[in-house]
Enzyme design. Structure first.
Site, PDB file in Angstrom:
ATOM      1  N   CYS A 187      -8.577   5.369  -1.563  1.00  0.00           N
ATOM      2  CA  CYS A 187      -8.403   4.256  -2.170  1.00  0.00           C
ATOM      3  C   CYS A 187      -8.413   2.462  -1.298  1.00  0.00           C
ATOM      4  CB  CYS A 187      -6.591   4.322  -2.606  1.00  0.00           C
ATOM      5  SG  CYS A 187      -5.303   5.664  -3.252  1.00  0.00           S
ATOM      6  N   HIS A 212      -4.658   0.236 -10.374  1.00  0.00           N
ATOM      7  CA  HIS A 212      -5.016   0.552  -9.505  1.00  0.00           C
ATOM      8  C   HIS A 212      -6.432   1.019 -10.165  1.00  0.00           C
ATOM      9  CE1 HIS A 212      -5.654   2.046  -5.655  1.00  0.00           C
ATOM     10  NE2 HIS A 212      -5.268   2.622  -5.628  1.00  0.00           N
TER      11      HIS A 212
END
Length: 397
Positions: free
Chosen positions: A83, A347
């Site tokens: 991430c 995201h």
């Protein structure tokens, strides 16, 4: 000493629910990359290298993506750091420029994802060969392993530990979701633009207690990009009025502290974030008290609270009170995640870190429209990936 580095152009697509738009990852990258170049007023022919971040596409997808901008034969680096991929690509770009290797580098991040929670319904045995097996092992030893999304489990269990240790409440965790959804209403690039009450956030579907759906980041499609330039390039091309300086940047990975305690708070990256923040404060000569606006990695509401503490915004265990007091929204000491954050902006893994810096550049230039933070001069970005890597960046206009 490293040379000065500047963000002179940023761009991003709208973040969207997967399969909303009929496009490929290279379409996203072209849109974001072209927007960043246009923002800087720089032709792609002047770009000397391109680190490109993604997690779910195949090898050399970075080349396929930037070929949409031009076939100039420049080096392209495919970056994957979970991430924190977007910020990792940005950090490579900055290092090329700060080290005197290049004067103009384009960092790009993108992701085309699938609907549904990542890893939903998998048991512990399915992660035996995962890079996160050690992390999940620490969690399982203390909390067991359930058939819920594993990232929600590990962060949800970190939330439980914070509640047990410090008295943090479910309401305080939910306030992060309330705040970030409210912020996203003013962001036309956000995946979600709906406002929710505290009662609605608490009553939403439970993903892994105490975390409800409105406290969790979604799967998303999207891309972001940034042009990083040297001081010489800025002066030669008359970009001083566009330039935002990168005052400090650091990446840290897991150390012994991440695993020694057996705590999910440490396993999900609190020690990495603390170490990266310390390094950036030292390099930049600024502290959190100098920062006006923050974009941080709120993949789950609890991680926003953990990051308040890691960045030094409050003492350990006091983050629930900080959000409850309104210290991290408009009118408070800082504005955290004016974009809506990961929870509401979205995201797309490879794009997130670059999108955070795009938001900060717009804020520091005074170009953020209805979500503008008044008199913002210093911004801080925090991007973290399990496995692990934490990247912190300090920006100043």
């Amino acid at each position: 000493m490293p040379g000065k580095t500047y963000l002179v152009g940023v761009g991003m697509t709208k973040f969207e629910k997967p399969e909303t738009r009929d496009w490929q990852y290279w379409d996203m990258a072209r849109e974001a990359g072209a927007a960043a170049l246009a923002d800087a007023g720089v032709d792609y022919a002047l770009v000397e290298q391109a680190p490109v971040g993604f997690c779910h596409q195949q090898s050399t997808a970075g080349q396929r993506a930037v070929y949409e901008l031009g076939l100039t034969g420049i080096p392209v680096y495919n970056v994957n750091n979970n991430c924190s991929t977007g910020a990792s690509a940005l950090m490579l770009a900055r290092q090329f420029v700060a080290g005197g290797i290049n004067d103009c580098v384009l960092a790009v991040g993108f992701e085309k994802m699938s609907r549904g929670a990542l890893g939903a319904g998998k048991g512990a045995g399915d992660f035996a060969s995962s890079p996160l097996a050690r992390h999940y092992g620490v969690m399982a030893a203390r909390h067991g392993f359930e058939m819920t999304p594993p990232t929600a489990q590990i962060f949800g269990n970190a939330a439980r530990e914070h509640m047990e240790r410090y008295g943090t409440t479910a309401e305080q965790l939910a306030m992060v979701g309330v705040k970030n959804h409210r912020h996203s209403v003013a962001n036309p690039r956000a995946q979600f633009r709906d406002e929710y009450t505290l009662a609605e956030v608490l009553a939403a579907k439970t993903i892994h207690a105490p975390l409800t759906k409105l406290q969790c980041s979604p799967t998303s499609d999207g891309a972001a990009a940034a042009v990083v330039a040297s001081e010489r390039f800025v002066e030669q091309h008359g970009l001083r009025n566009r330039a935002v300086e990168i005052l400090g940047q650091a990446m840290t990975t897991d150390g012994e502290e991440s695993f020694a305690s057996g705590s999910c708070i440490d396993v999900v990256g609190a020690p990495m974030s603390r170490a990266a923040a310390r390094a950036v404060y030292q390099e930049s000569g600024l502290g959190i008290e100098d920062v006006d606006v923050v974009e941080l990695h709120d993949c789950f509401s609890v991680n926003e609270l953990l990051t308040y503490e890691a960045l030094g915004m409050c003492a350990e265990g006091e983050s629930g009170k900080l959000v409850a007091e309104g210290a991290t929204t408009y009118g408070g000491r800082w504005v955290v995640n004016p974009s809506g954050g990961l929870i509401s902006k979205g995201h797309p893994l490879g794009a997130t870190g670059l999108a955070q810096c795009a938001e900060l550049v717009w804020q520091l230039r005074g170009e953020a429209g209805e979500r503008q933070v008044a008199n913002a001069r210093v911004g801080l970005a925090h991007n973290i990936g399990l496995g692990g890597a934490a990247v912190v960046t300090m920006l100043r206009r």
